[in-house]
Design a protein around this motif. Structure first.
Motif, PDB file in Angstrom:
ATOM      1  N   ARG A 117     125.864  54.497  48.194  1.00 48.13           N
ATOM      2  CA  ARG A 117     125.113  55.113  49.306  1.00 48.13           C
ATOM      3  C   ARG A 117     125.746  56.448  49.687  1.00 48.13           C
ATOM      4  NH1 ARG A 117     123.229  50.524  52.937  1.00 48.13           N
ATOM      5  NH2 ARG A 117     122.382  52.246  54.159  1.00 48.13           N
ATOM      6  N   GLY A 118     126.619  56.954  48.794  1.00 44.93           N
ATOM      7  CA  GLY A 118     127.191  58.276  49.025  1.00 44.93           C
ATOM      8  C   GLY A 118     128.440  58.288  49.889  1.00 44.93           C
ATOM      9  N   LEU A 119     128.966  57.102  50.297  1.00 43.97           N
ATOM     10  CA  LEU A 119     130.145  57.078  51.171  1.00 43.97           C
ATOM     11  C   LEU A 119     131.413  57.493  50.419  1.00 43.97           C
ATOM     12  CD1 LEU A 119     128.104  55.630  52.977  1.00 43.97           C
ATOM     13  CD2 LEU A 119     129.909  54.021  53.615  1.00 43.97           C
ATOM     14  N   GLY A 120     131.500  57.054  49.166  1.00 47.20           N
ATOM     15  CA  GLY A 120     132.670  57.427  48.357  1.00 47.20           C
ATOM     16  C   GLY A 120     132.750  58.935  48.237  1.00 47.20           C
ATOM     17  N   ARG A 121     131.632  59.548  47.949  1.00 46.16           N
ATOM     18  CA  ARG A 121     131.598  61.015  47.830  1.00 46.16           C
ATOM     19  C   ARG A 121     131.993  61.681  49.149  1.00 46.16           C
ATOM     20  NH1 ARG A 121     128.959  64.655  44.599  1.00 46.16           N
ATOM     21  NH2 ARG A 121     127.806  63.047  43.479  1.00 46.16           N
ATOM     22  N   ARG A 161     137.262  44.544  48.557  1.00 43.39           N
ATOM     23  CA  ARG A 161     137.133  45.021  47.177  1.00 43.39           C
ATOM     24  C   ARG A 161     138.105  44.290  46.253  1.00 43.39           C
ATOM     25  NH1 ARG A 161     132.704  48.525  46.405  1.00 43.39           N
ATOM     26  NH2 ARG A 161     133.124  47.679  44.368  1.00 43.39           N
ATOM     27  N   LEU A 197     135.889  51.994  37.978  1.00 44.97           N
ATOM     28  CA  LEU A 197     134.798  52.164  38.952  1.00 44.97           C
ATOM     29  C   LEU A 197     134.840  53.542  39.604  1.00 44.97           C
ATOM     30  CD1 LEU A 197     134.456  48.872  41.056  1.00 44.97           C
ATOM     31  CD2 LEU A 197     132.613  50.126  39.917  1.00 44.97           C
ATOM     32  N   GLY A 198     136.035  54.058  39.799  1.00 44.86           N
ATOM     33  CA  GLY A 198     136.166  55.333  40.502  1.00 44.86           C
ATOM     34  C   GLY A 198     135.897  56.539  39.628  1.00 44.86           C
ATOM     35  N   VAL A 244     140.904  55.068  47.713  1.00 40.83           N
ATOM     36  CA  VAL A 244     139.475  55.377  47.837  1.00 40.83           C
ATOM     37  C   VAL A 244     138.721  54.055  47.709  1.00 40.83           C
ATOM     38  CG1 VAL A 244     137.542  56.685  46.912  1.00 40.83           C
ATOM     39  CG2 VAL A 244     139.859  57.648  46.830  1.00 40.83           C
ATOM     40  N   TYR A 286     134.670  60.541  40.537  1.00 38.67           N
ATOM     41  CA  TYR A 286     135.586  61.682  40.495  1.00 38.67           C
ATOM     42  C   TYR A 286     135.091  62.754  39.525  1.00 38.67           C
ATOM     43  CZ  TYR A 286     138.405  58.090  42.712  1.00 38.67           C
ATOM     44  OH  TYR A 286     138.838  57.098  43.543  1.00 38.67           O
ATOM     45  N   PRO A 345     133.619  57.650  37.424  1.00 38.61           N
ATOM     46  CA  PRO A 345     132.363  58.431  37.439  1.00 38.61           C
ATOM     47  C   PRO A 345     132.207  59.261  38.711  1.00 38.61           C
ATOM     48  CG  PRO A 345     131.936  56.126  36.849  1.00 38.61           C
ATOM     49  CD  PRO A 345     133.359  56.204  37.289  1.00 38.61           C
ATOM     50  N   ALA A 385     142.616  56.950  38.569  1.00 42.66           N
ATOM     51  CA  ALA A 385     141.268  56.404  38.756  1.00 42.66           C
ATOM     52  C   ALA A 385     141.107  55.042  38.096  1.00 42.66           C
ATOM     53  CB  ALA A 385     140.248  57.369  38.160  1.00 42.66           C
ATOM     54  N   THR A 386     140.477  54.119  38.815  1.00 40.17           N
ATOM     55  CA  THR A 386     140.003  52.878  38.203  1.00 40.17           C
ATOM     56  C   THR A 386     138.733  53.203  37.411  1.00 40.17           C
ATOM     57  OG1 THR A 386     138.588  52.412  40.095  1.00 40.17           O
ATOM     58  CG2 THR A 386     140.821  51.491  40.178  1.00 40.17           C
ATOM     59  N   VAL A 404     135.221  51.758  49.177  1.00 40.92           N
ATOM     60  CA  VAL A 404     133.948  51.643  49.905  1.00 40.92           C
ATOM     61  C   VAL A 404     133.592  50.162  49.929  1.00 40.92           C
ATOM     62  CG1 VAL A 404     131.471  52.175  49.832  1.00 40.92           C
ATOM     63  CG2 VAL A 404     133.141  53.964  49.312  1.00 40.92           C
TER      64      VAL A 404
HETATM   65  C1  COA Z   1     134.466  53.766  43.373  1.00 42.64           C
HETATM   66  C2  COA Z   1     133.816  53.670  44.732  1.00 42.64           C
HETATM   67  C3  COA Z   1     134.766  54.262  45.773  1.00 42.64           C
HETATM   68  C4  COA Z   1     132.507  54.491  44.693  1.00 42.64           C
HETATM   69  O1  COA Z   1     131.972  54.554  46.010  1.00 42.64           O
HETATM   70  P1  COA Z   1     130.409  54.745  46.296  1.00 42.64           P
HETATM   71  O2  COA Z   1     130.250  54.969  47.741  1.00 42.64           O
HETATM   72  O3  COA Z   1     129.662  53.605  45.692  1.00 42.64           O
HETATM   73  O4  COA Z   1     130.090  56.074  45.470  1.00 42.64           O
HETATM   74  P2  COA Z   1     128.943  57.125  45.853  1.00 42.64           P
HETATM   75  O5  COA Z   1     127.721  56.414  46.305  1.00 42.64           O
HETATM   76  O6  COA Z   1     129.507  58.147  46.792  1.00 42.64           O
HETATM   77  O7  COA Z   1     128.698  57.780  44.437  1.00 42.64           O
HETATM   78  C5  COA Z   1     128.576  59.175  44.271  1.00 42.64           C
HETATM   79  C6  COA Z   1     128.272  59.450  42.811  1.00 42.64           C
HETATM   80  O8  COA Z   1     129.360  59.022  41.983  1.00 42.64           O
HETATM   81  C7  COA Z   1     128.821  58.452  40.764  1.00 42.64           C
HETATM   82  N1  COA Z   1     129.088  57.006  40.759  1.00 42.64           N
HETATM   83  C8  COA Z   1     129.649  56.265  41.748  1.00 42.64           C
HETATM   84  N2  COA Z   1     129.775  54.967  41.354  1.00 42.64           N
HETATM   85  C9  COA Z   1     129.294  54.905  40.096  1.00 42.64           C
HETATM   86  C10 COA Z   1     129.148  53.852  39.161  1.00 42.64           C
HETATM   87  N3  COA Z   1     129.544  52.598  39.436  1.00 42.64           N
HETATM   88  N4  COA Z   1     128.608  54.142  37.960  1.00 42.64           N
HETATM   89  C11 COA Z   1     128.192  55.386  37.664  1.00 42.64           C
HETATM   90  N5  COA Z   1     128.303  56.425  38.513  1.00 42.64           N
HETATM   91  C12 COA Z   1     128.831  56.202  39.709  1.00 42.64           C
HETATM   92  C13 COA Z   1     127.328  58.728  40.805  1.00 42.64           C
HETATM   93  O9  COA Z   1     127.120  60.003  40.267  1.00 42.64           O
HETATM   94  C14 COA Z   1     127.070  58.716  42.292  1.00 42.64           C
HETATM   95  O10 COA Z   1     125.917  59.431  42.664  1.00 42.64           O
HETATM   96  P3  COA Z   1     124.476  58.689  42.598  1.00 42.64           P
HETATM   97  O11 COA Z   1     124.623  57.367  43.278  1.00 42.64           O
HETATM   98  O12 COA Z   1     123.588  59.652  43.341  1.00 42.64           O
HETATM   99  O13 COA Z   1     124.151  58.556  41.148  1.00 42.64           O
HETATM  100  C15 COA Z   1     133.471  52.187  45.086  1.00 42.64           C
HETATM  101  O14 COA Z   1     132.704  51.639  44.031  1.00 42.64           O
HETATM  102  C16 COA Z   1     134.680  51.302  45.290  1.00 42.64           C
HETATM  103  O15 COA Z   1     135.244  51.231  46.385  1.00 42.64           O
HETATM  104  N6  COA Z   1     135.096  50.574  44.230  1.00 42.64           N
HETATM  105  C17 COA Z   1     136.198  49.609  44.318  1.00 42.64           C
HETATM  106  C18 COA Z   1     137.518  50.268  44.553  1.00 42.64           C
HETATM  107  C19 COA Z   1     137.839  51.323  43.512  1.00 42.64           C
HETATM  108  O16 COA Z   1     137.892  51.075  42.316  1.00 42.64           O
HETATM  109  N7  COA Z   1     138.085  52.558  44.016  1.00 42.64           N
HETATM  110  C20 COA Z   1     138.470  53.689  43.202  1.00 42.64           C
HETATM  111  C21 COA Z   1     139.953  53.765  43.233  1.00 42.64           C
HETATM  112  S1  COA Z   1     140.583  55.016  42.137  1.00 42.64           S
END
Ligand code: COA
Length: 278
Positions: free
Chosen positions: A82-86, A26, A109-110, A73, A114, A112, A106-107, A75
């Motif tokens: 794909r719901g892994l973050g959740r 990432r 990306l993170g 956090v 949270y 939405p 939160a970044t 993924v």
């Molecule tokens: C942020 C991160 C952890 C999200 O992980 P993910 O597995 O893609 O998130 P999920 O699939 O579990 O998303 C669950 C819900 O969150 C919201 N969501 C997640 N990513 C989103 C995005 N980029 N834009 C809008 N909504 C988003 C949506 O509601 C999503 O549900 P949906 O897909 O059914 O619409 C991932 O993008 C990541 O690792 N990013 C880089 C590192 C980072 O910035 N981490 C956060 C540190 S604070």
């Protein structure tokens, strides 16, 4: 097994190389020392990629009975949305427990994700990085006699006694600066050396001028570049730091779970330890 069925499991320090690989995936720095500290102080959760390596991580660090911080956090990009973050976040939140006030930085990306889990914005930080010339002044380093005063001040400002975290931070007093009024410690700042920079935080002070002096004190003793995550909205102090060689850029959003409010007197917290620990 597919990634959809892969369970969330508690990771151990043996998983550190996989955590660093995921961070690199990432484009996060591979900060082994920081992960090791978090393995030591927190509970680390992850989801294995059935094809090898880790697909996701999240860490919860308890601070006393009342507070918990969630961090790291991540993924793998190949498993986006794909719901892994959740799933890892839900596990980390359960480990934090309903009785604790849970927060994170939160970044973009993170955020939405949270929000869908019930976190709301409660402030933010602006990241300042650079180098401060040696001998550029600032607050003095802390003698051992100041440690009880630092502990008491930290508990007042954070609202909980956050040992053993604080004991780790105060392990090398050469990296700790203080300001005092007579015998009473009124401010302190810590530098934690890392692979690429020394992280300065927390910075606890009565006013922006004292915070600047503390940051200069730590930065001018650090071997290379430093980073401080300054509380957003501190325009004057932000300008001073830029003038001291530490220009600012966008940072992160502080988010708190549910309708809780962070305890303590946060007006005196100019910078957290860092995004992982608050
Ligand atoms: C942020 C991160 C952890 C999200 O992980 P993910 O597995 O893609 O998130 P999920 O699939 O579990 O998303 C669950 C819900 O969150 C919201 N969501 C997640 N990513 C989103 C995005 N980029 N834009 C809008 N909504 C988003 C949506 O509601 C999503 O549900 P949906 O897909 O059914 O619409 C991932 O993008 C990541 O690792 N990013 C880089 C590192 C980072 O910035 N981490 C956060 C540190 S604070």
């Amino acid at each position: 097994m597919t990634i959809i069925d892969a369970p969330v499991r508690e990771l151990t320090v043996d998983d550190l190389p996989k955590c660093l690989d995921l961070a690199r995936d990432r484009e996060w720095p591979a900060e082994a020392a920081k992960w090791l500290l978090l393995f030591d102080l927190g509970e680390v959760f992850g989801i294995d990629d059935p094809a090898g390596g880790l697909a996701a991580t999240a860490i919860v660090t308890h601070q006393g009975e009342e507070l918990a911080a969630i961090s790291m956090v991540l993924v793998a990009a190949r498993f986006n949305r794909r719901g892994l973050g959740r799933r890892v976040m839900t596990r980390a939140l359960a480990a934090a427990g309903a009785d604790r006030t849970t927060f994170l930085y939160a970044t973009e990306l993170g955020r939405p994700l949270y929000e869908t889990l019930g976190f709301r914005a409660a402030g933010g930080v602006e990241t300042h990085t650079g180098t401060c010339p040696n001998g550029s002044g600032g607050a003095r380093t802390a003698p051992a006699a100041d440690v009880p005063g630092i502990r008491a001040l930290d508990a007042e400002v954070i609202g909980v006694e956050r040992r053993p975290l604080l004991d780790r931070l105060l392990g090398d007093l050469a990296n700790v600066c203080v300001v005092a009024d007579g015998d009473r410690v009124t401010g302190y700042a810590v530098g934690t050396p890392g692979e690429t920079y020394t992280m300065i935080g927390p910075v606890v002070a009565d006013d922006p001028a004292a915070a600047r002096s503390l940051i200069r004190g730590v930065a001018s003793r650090a071997p290379g570049s430093v980073r401080v995550d300054l509380r957003a909205g501190e325009a004057e102090l932000s300008g001073w730091l830029a003038a001291d060689g530490l220009p600012g850029r966008s940072g992160a959003t502080l988010m708190v779970h549910g309708d809780r409010v962070l305890p303590g007197d946060r007006t005196r917290l100019y910078a957290p330890i860092g995004p992982a620990l608050g």
